[in-house]
Design a protein around this motif. Structure first.
Motif, PDB file in Angstrom:
ATOM      1  N   ALA A 376       0.830  -1.208   0.000  1.00  0.00           N
ATOM      2  CA  ALA A 376       0.000   0.000   0.000  1.00  0.00           C
ATOM      3  C   ALA A 376       0.872   1.269   0.000  1.00  0.00           C
ATOM      4  O   ALA A 376       0.607   2.230  -0.712  1.00  0.00           O
ATOM      5  CB  ALA A 376      -0.934   0.004   1.206  1.00  0.00           C
ATOM      6  N   LYS A 377       1.930   1.250   0.795  1.00  0.00           N
ATOM      7  CA  LYS A 377       2.832   2.396   0.864  1.00  0.00           C
ATOM      8  C   LYS A 377       3.568   2.596  -0.455  1.00  0.00           C
ATOM      9  O   LYS A 377       3.762   3.734  -0.909  1.00  0.00           O
ATOM     10  CB  LYS A 377       3.842   2.202   1.999  1.00  0.00           C
ATOM     11  N   ALA A 378       3.953   1.496  -1.099  1.00  0.00           N
ATOM     12  CA  ALA A 378       4.727   1.573  -2.328  1.00  0.00           C
ATOM     13  C   ALA A 378       3.951   2.261  -3.448  1.00  0.00           C
ATOM     14  O   ALA A 378       4.525   3.010  -4.252  1.00  0.00           O
ATOM     15  CB  ALA A 378       5.161   0.180  -2.781  1.00  0.00           C
ATOM     16  N   VAL A 379       2.641   2.018  -3.525  1.00  0.00           N
ATOM     17  CA  VAL A 379       1.869   2.559  -4.654  1.00  0.00           C
ATOM     18  C   VAL A 379       0.871   3.634  -4.230  1.00  0.00           C
ATOM     19  O   VAL A 379      -0.026   3.999  -4.999  1.00  0.00           O
ATOM     20  CB  VAL A 379       1.111   1.420  -5.401  1.00  0.00           C
ATOM     21  N   SER A 380       0.996   4.151  -3.022  1.00  0.00           N
ATOM     22  CA  SER A 380       0.092   5.214  -2.563  1.00  0.00           C
ATOM     23  C   SER A 380       0.536   6.553  -3.122  1.00  0.00           C
ATOM     24  O   SER A 380       1.659   6.719  -3.576  1.00  0.00           O
ATOM     25  CB  SER A 380       0.079   5.286  -1.029  1.00  0.00           C
ATOM     26  N   GLY A 381      -0.376   7.505  -3.026  1.00  0.00           N
ATOM     27  CA  GLY A 381      -0.034   8.850  -3.482  1.00  0.00           C
ATOM     28  C   GLY A 381      -0.442   9.080  -4.912  1.00  0.00           C
ATOM     29  O   GLY A 381      -0.908   8.234  -5.611  1.00  0.00           O
TER      30      GLY A 381
END
Length: 381
Positions: A376-381
């Motif tokens: 989730a952190k890798a592809v968030s934003g």
């Protein structure tokens, strides 16, 4: 062939299970005259032979399946073939569901007659289900011919069909189709690169991240470079969070899709009549092969039909039907030696060089943990 969405999202039902959500599992568990119980049979011989299993399965009259799209590796032909051969109706719930959805259905419906009888799981998810004690040990007649490393020692799951992670590309929308993971980072692919699902839930997307890791200096022991790759792909604007499906491809929403080669190859056939020129490449820099595994719910409401379904899938007829769907059957080598392999279908498989290697149970479990913590952190934003 009717196109449906891939097994990555819970979007619909091919054949809804008509029973109530709170229905109890049938009381008349299949047994033979001498008291042998299908629910505990660890092989057809355990139940008195294949003929006895067929008779008991026909008496049950139904098989509950889940997450089996008809256009996934030729499942439509397999379902039709089984129903025609044995006269047993297969009810497929949530055909577009992911592997985790299958496990969730088993745990949430324990003791209900609408629980799944059988499961088709990404390898890492099959391992997880076995570790949770959800699967019944059962050796199909061809169990000994399944290669070592592709089956559980206790026969709770075993590989059935598989392929390589590939890059599918709409050549009419993309000027130069990418053929490697390194290519995917190029600026001309902004907003065009998609996965077939969420890798924390979907076996195909999980394979896509593993392949990216191998292309980026990672290994079966280290999937983190794959996460880093997708974080970079997201940062430069090339990654799109839209889950790739035949529908999104036709609309031009996902002109580049990382998916199994047998799915992309099948879509290429499907798209020809719709004006889509779908090209398929197995990336040389991230060659990752994986199989899907078959398993039986330990608490299957139709235990005889569940075991008969496994026997059918691992018969020469079933294995050759996978092959016609561009998937590589687990018994391919054994069938080639026995002379039962469909050579015409085998010749149409996407070209790949080298011998495939597979991550171990421990490596896959570790990779799932890393993905769960960081995707989730890798592809968030």
């Amino acid at each position: 062939m009717t196109v449906s969405l891939p097994r990555t999202a819970a979007l619909g039902v091919i054949a809804a299970l008509a029973l109530s959500a709170c229905g109890a599992a049938p009381d008349n568990t299949s047994t033979t005259a001498d008291g042998k119980n299908a629910a505990t049979a660890a092989s057809a011989a355990d139940f008195g032979g294949l003929d006895a299993l067929v008779a008991a399965a026909k008496k049950e009259g139904k098989l509950n399946a889940i997450a089996l799209p008809r256009d996934w590796a030729n499942y439509g032909a397999l379902i039709d073939g089984f129903e025609k051969k044995y006269g047993i109706k297969i009810a497929v719930e949530n055909p577009d569901g992911a592997s985790q959805d299958e496990i969730n259905a088993v745990t949430s419906r324990k003791g209900q007659d609408r629980a799944p009888d059988v499961l088709d799981l990404g390898s890492s998810f099959a391992i997880s289900a076995a570790q949770q004690g959800l699967l019944a040990p059962y050796k199909v007649a061809a169990y000994a011919d399944i290669p070592e490393g592709q089956k559980d020692a206790q026969a709770r799951w075993y590989n059935d069909y598989g392929g390589y992670i590939s890059i599918g590309c709409d050549a009419k929308r993309v000027k130069t189709c990418p053929t490697t993971f390194a290519d995917l980072l190029k600026p001309q692919y902004k907003g065009q690169v998609a996965l077939n699902g969420n890798p924390t839930k979907s076996g195909s997307a999980f394979g896509g991240v593993y392949a990216a890791a191998l292309a980026s200096g990672g290994s079966f022991d280290d999937i983190q470079p794959g996460l880093d790759f997708f974080a970079k792909l997201k940062k430069n604007g090339n990654y799109t969070p839209v889950e790739s499906t035949p529908a999104t491809v036709e609309k031009g929403e996902t002109p580049i899709s990382i998916d199994w080669d047998y799915l992309n190859a099948g879509y290429a056939d499907e798209f020809k009549s719709k004006g889509v020129d779908w090209k398929v490449s197995v990336p040389s820099d991230g060659q990752f092969s994986q199989f899907y595994s078959q398993a039986i719910n330990k608490d299957a409401p139709h235990p005889a039909a569940a075991r008969l379904w496994q026997e059918y899938l691992y018969s020469a007829e079933g294995q050759n039907l996978w092959l016609k769907g561009y998937a590589r059957p687990a018994l391919m080598t054994a069938m080639e030696k026995a002379g039962t392999l469909d050579k015409t279908a085998a010749a149409k498989l996407p070209e790949v060089s080298g011998t495939p290697a597979f991550p171990t149970e421990a490596q896959q479990s570790k990779a799932k943990t890393v993905l769960g913590q960081g995707w989730a952190k890798a592809v968030s934003g």
